[in-house]
Design an enzyme around this catalytic site. Structure first.
Site, PDB file in Angstrom:
ATOM      1  N   GLU A   1      -0.380  -2.307   0.537  1.00 11.87           N
ATOM      2  CA  GLU A   1      -1.611  -2.470   1.296  1.00 11.87           C
ATOM      3  C   GLU A   1      -2.562  -1.340   0.918  1.00 11.87           C
ATOM      4  O   GLU A   1      -2.133  -0.211   0.655  1.00 11.87           O
ATOM      5  CB  GLU A   1      -1.363  -2.485   2.813  1.00 11.87           C
ATOM      6  CG  GLU A   1      -0.756  -1.228   3.386  1.00 11.87           C
ATOM      7  CD  GLU A   1      -0.581  -1.292   4.906  1.00 11.87           C
ATOM      8  OE1 GLU A   1      -0.658  -2.385   5.493  1.00 11.87           O
ATOM      9  OE2 GLU A   1      -0.363  -0.220   5.513  1.00 11.87           O
ATOM     10  N   ILE A   2      -3.824  -1.673   0.823  1.00 14.60           N
ATOM     11  CA  ILE A   2      -4.878  -0.684   0.604  1.00 14.60           C
ATOM     12  C   ILE A   2      -5.780  -0.769   1.822  1.00 14.60           C
ATOM     13  O   ILE A   2      -6.320  -1.836   2.125  1.00 14.60           O
ATOM     14  CB  ILE A   2      -5.656  -0.956  -0.695  1.00 14.60           C
ATOM     15  CG1 ILE A   2      -4.697  -0.986  -1.889  1.00 14.60           C
ATOM     16  CG2 ILE A   2      -6.734   0.104  -0.901  1.00 14.60           C
ATOM     17  CD1 ILE A   2      -5.366  -1.328  -3.214  1.00 14.60           C
TER      18      ILE A   2
END
Length: 381
Positions: A267-268
């Site tokens: 995840e960013i």
């Protein structure tokens, strides 16, 4: 003028040689003691991560972050080596490695040897890693025994500690305090594609909050009361909702939990989301309910539920072009212009058959009053 004797010539040569060696020594001495000089595999000591990002030429305060054990050194080295080859050798974003135990010198040396980017090692505060104050040890042990054979990690206490930490504490670590974005990374994963742009910058330029690559369906037995608990939080905290919400991705029009989630091992995220009053309120509500331990609420469904409720669809992004494999699922892009940058193995087309990916494309935002109506419906799960 009298001729110069051979002895004097030898003496003169010796003096010149010594002066040359002294000059070389001074050069090495300065580079080894001047702490403002950056050399490969090092960074400015005692400098906050965010400041080191700026000093390395990047314009965003961002880092790649992993919660990892000493025993996972080889798997972590493999991941970082791929990230360097595919992306970070052109950007130099820092790596932050976190552990509930002290990192060994072997681990530190092993990680520093595979990147020229700044590398930080941090230990988790004791108050962030342990049994929630809202559960009892006796009931937790009973739950672990009950769930031991029902699903993966059903009887694992440490797995639950990890899920709770990733859900409500990782972004509070001292090493992350100056960051605006983080990219979660894991050992033993594969990055199939070259990434010719900066995903952090892409997030910022497009006003994105949450980015993901894979979206599977959570196993029902692990989240039996997650939506019921979440419904109560929504009804008690309507002021935290935006005017529009993407909740229909995780809950259908009949208020049934779809169990769709963003697989958060990748995840960013714009960390202002996790640091928001709304997210903190939601996490505390879940923690008090005890589901991280009595069931097996993972950080993936928790993050996904929060993002879908508190964000709009246009604030969430599928990084379709980032081919990725974590044991269990794999994704590789099939669009020719994306696939040309990738080398993928078989069975990496999961996202093009995923119910949750299809649903992501089909549903849109709904208004706040509709969210409250969904939350008020009887639980039909």
């Amino acid at each position: 003028m009298a001729p110069v004797s051979p002895r004097f010539k030898r003496l003169l040569i010796a003096v010149i040689t010594l002066l040359g060696l002294f000059a070389v020594y001074q050069t090495f001495d300065v580079s080894s003691t001047d702490k403002s000089v950056k050399t490969p595999n090092t960074y400015i000591p005692d400098t906050p991560v965010g400041q080191n990002v700026t000093s390395s030429g990047n314009n965003l305060r961002a880092a790649l972050v992993a919660l990892v054990r000493n025993s996972e050194l080889n798997g972590m080295r493999s991941t970082v080596r791929q990230l360097e080859d595919r992306f970070n050798n052109r950007h130099g974003y820092p790596y932050i490695f976190l552990n509930d135990e002290d990192f060994t010198e072997e681990f530190k040396d092993g990680m520093r040897s595979v990147t020229k980017a700044p590398v930080y090692f941090g230990k988790l505060p004791k108050e962030h890693w342990g049994l929630s104050p809202y559960v009892t040890e006796k009931k937790v042990q009973e739950a672990l025994e009950h769930n031991r054979d029902r699903y993966l990690y059903g009887g694992s206490y440490s797995y639950r500690l990890m899920c709770r930490y990733q859900s409500g504490f990782v972004y509070k670590h001292e090493l992350l305090k100056d960051l605006d974005y983080y990219w979660r990374i894991e050992p033993d994963v594969h990055y199939y594609c070259d990434i010719p742009y900066d995903p952090f910058k892409y997030m910022k330029d497009n006003k994105l909050i949450y980015g993901y690559t894979i979206s599977p369906v959570e196993k029902a037995e692990t989240v039996e009361t997650l939506w019921e608990t979440t419904r109560k939080w929504i009804l008690e905290n309507p002021d935290y909702l935006q005017d529009k919400s993407f909740i229909h991705w995780v809950v259908n029009e009949k208020s049934v939990y779809t169990r769709c989630h963003f697989w958060s091992n990748f995840e960013i995220v714009d960390l202002s989301f996790y640091r928001s009053e709304a997210y903190e309120s939601y996490f505390q509500h879940l923690d008090r309910a005890g589901g991280f331990f009595y069931e097996r609420w993972g950080d993936a469904p928790v993050h996904s539920m929060a993002a879908s409720i508190l964000l709009r669809k246009e604030q969430i992004h599928w990084f379709e072009d980032i081919g990725y494999h974590h044991p269990g699922y794999a994704h590789c892009p099939d669009k020719p212009e994306m696939a040309a940058r990738c080398v993928c193995g078989g069975g990496s087309d999961y996202m093009y058959h995923s119910m949750c990916n299809r649903r992501f494309g089909e549903v849109g935002n709904i208004h706040k009053d509709q969210v409250l109506e969904l939350a008020a419906m009887p639980d039909k799960q």
